[in-house]
Design a protein around this motif. Sequence first.
Motif, PDB file in Angstrom:
ATOM      1  N   MET A 207      43.599  37.436  60.096  1.00 56.68           N
ATOM      2  CA  MET A 207      42.267  36.343  59.864  1.00 56.68           C
ATOM      3  C   MET A 207      42.334  34.859  59.869  1.00 56.68           C
ATOM      4  SD  MET A 207      42.778  38.927  55.785  1.00 56.68           S
ATOM      5  CE  MET A 207      43.787  38.009  54.703  1.00 56.68           C
ATOM      6  N   TYR A 208      41.409  34.062  59.203  1.00 60.77           N
ATOM      7  CA  TYR A 208      41.479  32.876  59.816  1.00 60.77           C
ATOM      8  C   TYR A 208      41.841  32.269  58.523  1.00 60.77           C
ATOM      9  CZ  TYR A 208      39.169  33.188  63.638  1.00 60.77           C
ATOM     10  OH  TYR A 208      38.601  32.697  65.121  1.00 60.77           O
ATOM     11  N   PRO A 209      42.433  30.848  58.000  1.00 57.71           N
ATOM     12  CA  PRO A 209      42.778  30.321  56.989  1.00 57.71           C
ATOM     13  C   PRO A 209      42.464  30.904  55.605  1.00 57.71           C
ATOM     14  CG  PRO A 209      43.614  28.794  58.654  1.00 57.71           C
ATOM     15  CD  PRO A 209      42.303  30.197  59.531  1.00 57.71           C
ATOM     16  N   ALA A 210      40.449  30.140  55.579  1.00 56.17           N
ATOM     17  CA  ALA A 210      39.806  30.262  54.516  1.00 56.17           C
ATOM     18  C   ALA A 210      39.716  31.767  54.156  1.00 56.17           C
ATOM     19  CB  ALA A 210      38.437  30.396  55.092  1.00 56.17           C
ATOM     20  N   ALA A 211      40.307  32.446  55.358  1.00 60.34           N
ATOM     21  CA  ALA A 211      40.640  33.749  53.706  1.00 60.34           C
ATOM     22  C   ALA A 211      41.515  34.331  53.181  1.00 60.34           C
ATOM     23  CB  ALA A 211      40.960  34.996  55.061  1.00 60.34           C
ATOM     24  N   TYR A 212      42.629  33.101  53.717  1.00 57.59           N
ATOM     25  CA  TYR A 212      44.378  33.299  52.903  1.00 57.59           C
ATOM     26  C   TYR A 212      44.159  31.982  51.847  1.00 57.59           C
ATOM     27  CZ  TYR A 212      46.617  36.037  56.111  1.00 57.59           C
ATOM     28  OH  TYR A 212      47.556  36.600  57.268  1.00 57.59           O
ATOM     29  N   VAL A 213      42.553  31.592  51.446  1.00 60.63           N
ATOM     30  CA  VAL A 213      42.190  30.796  50.597  1.00 60.63           C
ATOM     31  C   VAL A 213      41.879  31.267  49.578  1.00 60.63           C
ATOM     32  CG1 VAL A 213      41.057  28.586  49.128  1.00 60.63           C
ATOM     33  CG2 VAL A 213      42.525  28.762  51.351  1.00 60.63           C
ATOM     34  N   GLU A 214      41.466  32.615  49.457  1.00 57.28           N
ATOM     35  CA  GLU A 214      41.054  33.025  48.436  1.00 57.28           C
ATOM     36  C   GLU A 214      41.635  34.267  47.921  1.00 57.28           C
ATOM     37  OE1 GLU A 214      37.583  33.474  47.317  1.00 57.28           O
ATOM     38  OE2 GLU A 214      37.428  31.751  49.218  1.00 57.28           O
ATOM     39  N   VAL A 215      42.782  34.563  49.374  1.00 55.78           N
ATOM     40  CA  VAL A 215      44.321  35.413  49.036  1.00 55.78           C
ATOM     41  C   VAL A 215      44.966  34.581  47.642  1.00 55.78           C
ATOM     42  CG1 VAL A 215      46.206  36.468  49.517  1.00 55.78           C
ATOM     43  CG2 VAL A 215      43.988  36.807  50.290  1.00 55.78           C
ATOM     44  N   PHE A 216      44.570  33.763  47.774  1.00 50.67           N
ATOM     45  CA  PHE A 216      46.283  32.663  47.034  1.00 50.67           C
ATOM     46  C   PHE A 216      45.036  32.385  45.650  1.00 50.67           C
ATOM     47  CE2 PHE A 216      47.387  28.482  45.862  1.00 50.67           C
ATOM     48  CZ  PHE A 216      49.150  28.899  45.986  1.00 50.67           C
ATOM     49  N   ARG A 217      44.479  32.007  46.077  1.00 47.02           N
ATOM     50  CA  ARG A 217      43.295  31.698  44.454  1.00 47.02           C
ATOM     51  C   ARG A 217      43.622  33.582  43.463  1.00 47.02           C
ATOM     52  NH1 ARG A 217      37.997  29.431  47.124  1.00 47.02           N
ATOM     53  NH2 ARG A 217      38.447  27.169  47.415  1.00 47.02           N
ATOM     54  N   ALA A 218      43.541  34.322  44.346  1.00 40.99           N
ATOM     55  CA  ALA A 218      44.003  36.037  43.156  1.00 40.99           C
ATOM     56  C   ALA A 218      45.315  35.471  43.257  1.00 40.99           C
ATOM     57  CB  ALA A 218      43.504  37.141  44.057  1.00 40.99           C
ATOM     58  N   LEU A 219      46.091  35.081  44.002  1.00 39.83           N
ATOM     59  CA  LEU A 219      47.387  35.335  43.750  1.00 39.83           C
ATOM     60  C   LEU A 219      48.281  34.365  42.751  1.00 39.83           C
ATOM     61  CD1 LEU A 219      49.427  34.054  45.273  1.00 39.83           C
ATOM     62  CD2 LEU A 219      48.653  35.632  46.972  1.00 39.83           C
ATOM     63  N   LEU A 220      47.906  33.311  42.527  1.00 38.42           N
ATOM     64  CA  LEU A 220      48.136  32.107  41.523  1.00 38.42           C
ATOM     65  C   LEU A 220      48.797  32.206  40.674  1.00 38.42           C
ATOM     66  CD1 LEU A 220      49.025  28.943  42.133  1.00 38.42           C
ATOM     67  CD2 LEU A 220      46.580  28.271  41.460  1.00 38.42           C
ATOM     68  N   PRO A 221      48.376  32.940  40.120  1.00 39.22           N
ATOM     69  CA  PRO A 221      48.417  32.801  38.690  1.00 39.22           C
ATOM     70  C   PRO A 221      49.623  33.407  38.632  1.00 39.22           C
ATOM     71  CG  PRO A 221      45.854  34.004  38.983  1.00 39.22           C
ATOM     72  CD  PRO A 221      46.145  33.627  39.858  1.00 39.22           C
ATOM     73  N   TYR A 222      50.172  34.394  39.589  1.00 36.74           N
ATOM     74  CA  TYR A 222      51.147  35.197  39.450  1.00 36.74           C
ATOM     75  C   TYR A 222      53.064  34.322  39.765  1.00 36.74           C
ATOM     76  CZ  TYR A 222      48.542  38.716  38.856  1.00 36.74           C
ATOM     77  OH  TYR A 222      46.645  39.660  38.120  1.00 36.74           O
ATOM     78  N   LEU A 223      52.245  33.523  40.192  1.00 35.56           N
ATOM     79  CA  LEU A 223      53.350  32.350  41.451  1.00 35.56           C
ATOM     80  C   LEU A 223      54.369  31.850  40.190  1.00 35.56           C
ATOM     81  CD1 LEU A 223      52.054  30.354  44.281  1.00 35.56           C
ATOM     82  CD2 LEU A 223      53.047  32.411  44.887  1.00 35.56           C
TER      83      LEU A 223
END
Length: 223
Positions: A207-223
């Motif tokens: 995947m390109y970085p734009a996909a990982y931005v979406e993934v990061f938004r989803a996991l951010l509450p768990y960091l």
Amino acid sequence: MMAEREEAELSPDERRKWVLWRSYRELNRIARKAQILFTGSSLMEQFPVQEIAASMGCEKLIYNRGIGGTTTDEFLAHVDTVLLELEPSKVFINIGTNDIAPRDDGEYWQDHLLRNYEKILTILRDRLPDTEVYMMAYYPVHPDLPGAPAWTRIAFQTRSNEAIRDTNHKLRALADRMHCHFLDCNAGITDEWGRQRAEFSQEGMHMYPAAYVEVFRALLPYL
């Protein structure tokens, strides 16, 4: 340290992995303990998590020890380098997608994957009992992506979205049994047919970085 003769006999892919394992061992000597770790294979190596985190105002220190092409067997063989030496407070794991392929020994790939994943989690629990473990769901693929290279047609015969969904279901059960978290961050990168969104996809798998931005938004509450 690998002997010079043995190093020379490595294939280009094996040498690339060896260089990363050596580099990570050296970085681990100066790394801060009890931070956040992302680890796994290429889908983790290509996750620019520290840059995305900093860009989105997250100031936590995040290490990435992903290595493309890694199987669960290789992860186990190098578990100290890619996981244990950092003694993370939290670890996010995405490992096993390279196991989704026919095996030469005749064993069903999913049985081998799940058995090795349980070994990884058992080692984690024994060596780092206070580490919070987040098992990340495997991302969907896009088997019909226009212009994808020929090798993907062979890979997707086994690494299909049906196989990925079934394996994610079993990994969630394993997470429950091993008292780990299971994170499915796929909603933002999945199209209406359950495939990896075409605009995010390199060749149907990575995947390109734009996909990982979406993934990061989803996991951010768990960091």
